[in-house]
Scaffold this active site. Sequence first.
Site, PDB file in Angstrom:
ATOM      1  N   HIS A 257      67.914   5.637  33.015  1.00 27.30           N
ATOM      2  CA  HIS A 257      68.142   5.768  31.577  1.00 27.30           C
ATOM      3  C   HIS A 257      66.837   6.061  30.850  1.00 27.30           C
ATOM      4  O   HIS A 257      65.829   5.389  31.050  1.00 27.30           O
ATOM      5  CB  HIS A 257      68.772   4.493  31.014  1.00 27.30           C
ATOM      6  CG  HIS A 257      69.140   4.625  29.567  1.00 27.30           C
ATOM      7  ND1 HIS A 257      70.282   5.249  29.143  1.00 27.30           N
ATOM      8  CD2 HIS A 257      68.481   4.227  28.443  1.00 27.30           C
ATOM      9  CE1 HIS A 257      70.341   5.228  27.829  1.00 27.30           C
ATOM     10  NE2 HIS A 257      69.254   4.622  27.371  1.00 27.30           N
ATOM     11  N   HIS A 294      67.858  -4.241  23.362  1.00 26.63           N
ATOM     12  CA  HIS A 294      66.471  -4.155  22.942  1.00 26.63           C
ATOM     13  C   HIS A 294      66.265  -4.893  21.624  1.00 26.63           C
ATOM     14  O   HIS A 294      67.172  -5.044  20.814  1.00 26.63           O
ATOM     15  CB  HIS A 294      65.982  -2.707  22.850  1.00 26.63           C
ATOM     16  CG  HIS A 294      66.889  -1.764  22.124  1.00 26.63           C
ATOM     17  ND1 HIS A 294      68.094  -1.340  22.633  1.00 26.63           N
ATOM     18  CD2 HIS A 294      66.748  -1.134  20.932  1.00 26.63           C
ATOM     19  CE1 HIS A 294      68.671  -0.508  21.805  1.00 26.63           C
ATOM     20  NE2 HIS A 294      67.876  -0.368  20.750  1.00 26.63           N
ATOM     21  N   ASP A 300      62.904  -0.789  12.348  1.00 27.50           N
ATOM     22  CA  ASP A 300      64.321  -0.814  12.004  1.00 27.50           C
ATOM     23  C   ASP A 300      64.937   0.513  12.442  1.00 27.50           C
ATOM     24  O   ASP A 300      64.291   1.564  12.359  1.00 27.50           O
ATOM     25  CB  ASP A 300      64.520  -1.005  10.494  1.00 27.50           C
ATOM     26  CG  ASP A 300      64.287  -2.445  10.062  1.00 27.50           C
ATOM     27  OD1 ASP A 300      64.065  -3.309  10.924  1.00 27.50           O
ATOM     28  OD2 ASP A 300      64.325  -2.697   8.840  1.00 27.50           O
ATOM     29  N   HIS A 330      69.842  -6.160  19.804  1.00 27.24           N
ATOM     30  CA  HIS A 330      71.104  -5.442  19.770  1.00 27.24           C
ATOM     31  C   HIS A 330      71.226  -4.560  21.005  1.00 27.24           C
ATOM     32  O   HIS A 330      70.258  -4.322  21.730  1.00 27.24           O
ATOM     33  CB  HIS A 330      71.252  -4.609  18.486  1.00 27.24           C
ATOM     34  CG  HIS A 330      70.394  -3.387  18.443  1.00 27.24           C
ATOM     35  ND1 HIS A 330      69.052  -3.430  18.144  1.00 27.24           N
ATOM     36  CD2 HIS A 330      70.680  -2.087  18.660  1.00 27.24           C
ATOM     37  CE1 HIS A 330      68.551  -2.221  18.160  1.00 27.24           C
ATOM     38  NE2 HIS A 330      69.518  -1.375  18.482  1.00 27.24           N
TER      39      HIS A 330
END
Length: 379
Positions: A257, A294, A300, A330
Amino acid sequence: MVYYIRHGEMPESRHTYTGRDKLLREELFGLKAFDGEYSLLYHLYDPAEAESISREDKKEFIKINESMHRHIKTMKFKEDSDFFYGRMVLFLNDEISIGIVRPEKNADYYFRNAVADELFFVHNGSGEIISIFGRNKYRKGDFIFIPRGTTYKINISENSYFFFIVSKTHIKIPHRYLNEYGQIKEGCPYYDRDFNVPEFIAPETGVSEYNVKVDYGDYYMNIKRFYPLFDVAGWDGYLYPFTLNIDKMAPIVGKLHMPPPVHETFESDNFMVGSFLPRPFDFHEKSIPIPYYHNNINSDEIIFYSSGNFMSRRGIEAGSITLHVHGMIHGPQPGLLEKSIGQKGTDEVAIMVETYKELYATELTLKNEEKDYYLSWKK
């Protein structure tokens, strides 16, 4: 910003004239005073001419000082006003504002942002941006870049929906994509030829009334003049509007990934813009293709979901915008990690903005967000 362009009529050398019968007015259109990227424009009329100037205050945005993961479905927002007054700011800080605009009409005035670069992603629609540099046609999937200081207007030919980023820091091609001569290197997601630069148009002539709205961040200055704004007989340089369509881009893939920096499209000192595009997944025999969890320790993350199947989130639809804030972990919602194993690719199109300074929501966000979005990680 991309490469050197020359259009139209100009003297053989800078700061000279071709003949007294047609004395062109040279304008330096440049960043960082006289040291940054620039173009030289040659006007038929005095570009500084003004008959009247007046101030117009803007509505102040109230910043919601509460860090929280958020989700807004923006397709329910109705078409409103024009391309400039109709901008709906959903997230912002002192240097950037992010939101959508769905114009219901074309403006009858010209516009110039004096303090910020503007970047738009065309979710739907088509039309053209006409500026002092010429004409840029746009279509679905285009990024539209308009450097600060550009006088322009928009003609919408098909109902249009834009995701926008307005930045006080300069938006540019990532430095790591460029060689020492300023060319885009081999192996990057796009190349110089993928950019659509302005099509030159004949300069306007004659006397009429022209109104330009100059954006200074917290207020506008409205300028009325009697000579055309699009009177440029020729120009050359490196700073100008352009479009770049995501269909031209080639996503970078790998055995395992790949993290978001490989999807980077543009950068600024205080944020990066990435494009998640249709692509094959990782080819390791035991790869987990879905993004891993992560913690954005010092950034943000905004994602605008445009089309396709968004594998890491449930409840997402075209036009959704999520904010995932620093300090709160999240990643995939429950069950989606397991479901992703064995999948070979994705058809998603999404635009990510990762800011290095905290983002604040606006009242408009709070009125329209999915309540308790943070509970979507609860089994």
